[in-house]
Design a protein around this motif. Structure first.
Motif, PDB file in Angstrom:
ATOM      1  N   LEU A 153      10.614  -2.285  -7.579  1.00  0.00           N
ATOM      2  CA  LEU A 153      10.974  -1.370  -8.491  1.00  0.00           C
ATOM      3  C   LEU A 153       9.880  -0.830  -9.446  1.00  0.00           C
ATOM      4  O   LEU A 153       9.616   0.169  -9.892  1.00  0.00           O
ATOM      5  N   LYS A 154       9.210  -2.210  -9.869  1.00  0.00           N
ATOM      6  CA  LYS A 154       8.222  -1.866 -10.877  1.00  0.00           C
ATOM      7  C   LYS A 154       6.852  -0.985 -10.195  1.00  0.00           C
ATOM      8  O   LYS A 154       6.332  -0.125 -10.760  1.00  0.00           O
ATOM      9  N   ILE A 155       6.433  -1.438  -8.951  1.00  0.00           N
ATOM     10  CA  ILE A 155       5.629  -0.747  -8.389  1.00  0.00           C
ATOM     11  C   ILE A 155       5.732   0.629  -8.216  1.00  0.00           C
ATOM     12  O   ILE A 155       4.990   1.604  -8.453  1.00  0.00           O
ATOM     13  N   LEU A 156       6.989   1.239  -7.968  1.00  0.00           N
ATOM     14  CA  LEU A 156       7.638   2.287  -7.593  1.00  0.00           C
ATOM     15  C   LEU A 156       7.536   3.090  -8.837  1.00  0.00           C
ATOM     16  O   LEU A 156       7.057   4.304  -8.928  1.00  0.00           O
ATOM     17  N   ASN A 157       7.754   2.668 -10.072  1.00  0.00           N
ATOM     18  CA  ASN A 157       7.751   3.277 -11.397  1.00  0.00           C
ATOM     19  C   ASN A 157       6.161   3.475 -11.804  1.00  0.00           C
ATOM     20  O   ASN A 157       5.815   4.687 -12.174  1.00  0.00           O
ATOM     21  N   LYS A 158       5.408   2.471 -11.431  1.00  0.00           N
ATOM     22  CA  LYS A 158       3.965   2.802 -11.737  1.00  0.00           C
ATOM     23  C   LYS A 158       3.387   4.084 -10.795  1.00  0.00           C
ATOM     24  O   LYS A 158       2.268   4.552 -11.185  1.00  0.00           O
ATOM     25  N   SER A 159       3.891   3.886  -9.566  1.00  0.00           N
ATOM     26  CA  SER A 159       3.170   4.708  -8.703  1.00  0.00           C
ATOM     27  C   SER A 159       3.636   6.204  -8.815  1.00  0.00           C
ATOM     28  O   SER A 159       2.860   7.217  -8.622  1.00  0.00           O
ATOM     29  N   CYS A 160       4.663   6.211  -9.515  1.00  0.00           N
ATOM     30  CA  CYS A 160       5.253   7.714  -9.774  1.00  0.00           C
ATOM     31  C   CYS A 160       4.099   8.349 -11.210  1.00  0.00           C
ATOM     32  O   CYS A 160       4.151   9.528 -11.289  1.00  0.00           O
ATOM     33  N   ALA A 161       4.142   7.498 -12.096  1.00  0.00           N
ATOM     34  CA  ALA A 161       3.095   8.074 -13.172  1.00  0.00           C
ATOM     35  C   ALA A 161       1.899   8.411 -12.842  1.00  0.00           C
ATOM     36  O   ALA A 161       1.156   8.321 -11.941  1.00  0.00           O
ATOM     37  N   TYR A 175       0.868  -1.087   0.006  1.00  0.00           N
ATOM     38  CA  TYR A 175      -0.092  -0.027   0.144  1.00  0.00           C
ATOM     39  C   TYR A 175       0.690   1.278   0.114  1.00  0.00           C
ATOM     40  O   TYR A 175       1.821   1.464   0.915  1.00  0.00           O
ATOM     41  N   ILE A 176       0.655   2.106  -0.916  1.00  0.00           N
ATOM     42  CA  ILE A 176       1.483   3.682  -1.095  1.00  0.00           C
ATOM     43  C   ILE A 176       0.686   4.435  -0.940  1.00  0.00           C
ATOM     44  O   ILE A 176      -0.450   4.597  -1.961  1.00  0.00           O
ATOM     45  N   LEU A 177       1.125   5.367   0.014  1.00  0.00           N
ATOM     46  CA  LEU A 177       0.111   6.735   0.054  1.00  0.00           C
ATOM     47  C   LEU A 177       1.016   7.821  -0.232  1.00  0.00           C
ATOM     48  O   LEU A 177       2.120   7.952   0.167  1.00  0.00           O
ATOM     49  N   LEU A 178       0.869   8.576  -1.227  1.00  0.00           N
ATOM     50  CA  LEU A 178       1.613   9.844  -1.862  1.00  0.00           C
ATOM     51  C   LEU A 178       1.242  10.850  -0.857  1.00  0.00           C
ATOM     52  O   LEU A 178       0.067  11.156  -0.944  1.00  0.00           O
ATOM     53  N   PHE A 179       2.195  11.710  -0.169  1.00  0.00           N
ATOM     54  CA  PHE A 179       1.786  12.738   0.663  1.00  0.00           C
ATOM     55  C   PHE A 179       1.182  13.947  -0.361  1.00  0.00           C
ATOM     56  O   PHE A 179       0.429  14.720   0.055  1.00  0.00           O
TER      57      PHE A 179
END
Length: 127
Positions: free
Chosen positions: A119-127, A28-32
């Protein structure tokens, strides 16, 4: 790099974060900086947790959830060490986020797999 401490902080990330499922774990990733955080109705504890996240100098928070179903204590600790090592190695990519790592299946889990999938997840979450 700081850890999520209480239920309100975990609930904030669980309810408002984006969920990414992989075979052996879930994140689970929450961007501030996400715009929808201002639109949502948050409880008092969630608002105070969010303001605490944003006000701190530290820009990355993480939580770990490894159930007893995953394995015995040495196995669970090994998984936690792997995730902490990933966070230390890629701390610059993780800034501005709160993340919860939930282990589901240890049989197919290796550090290289965790690293590659994260790393794949982090690339997705940045887009």
């Amino acid at each position: 790099m700081k850890t999520l401490k209480n239920k309100a902080e975990f609930d904030l990330v669980y309810k408002n974060g984006k969920r990414y499922d992989r075979g052996c774990f879930r994140v689970y990733i929450l961007l501030f900086s996400h715009s929808s955080l201002g639109e949502r109705r948050l409880s008092f504890k969630e608002r105070s947790a969010l303001s605490h996240f944003i006000s701190q100098k530290q820009n990355f928070y993480f939580g770990l959830s490894v159930s007893k179903k995953v394995g015995n204590a040495p196995v669970r600790n090994k998984i936690k060490r792997w995730f902490r090592a990933f966070c230390r190695n890629y701390e610059s990519l993780l800034e501005g986020r709160a993340m919860i790592f939930v282990a589901k299946d240890f049989q197919s889990m290796e550090y290289a797999l965790i690293q590659e999938e994260m790393l794949k997840i982090l690339n997705k979450s940045c887009a």
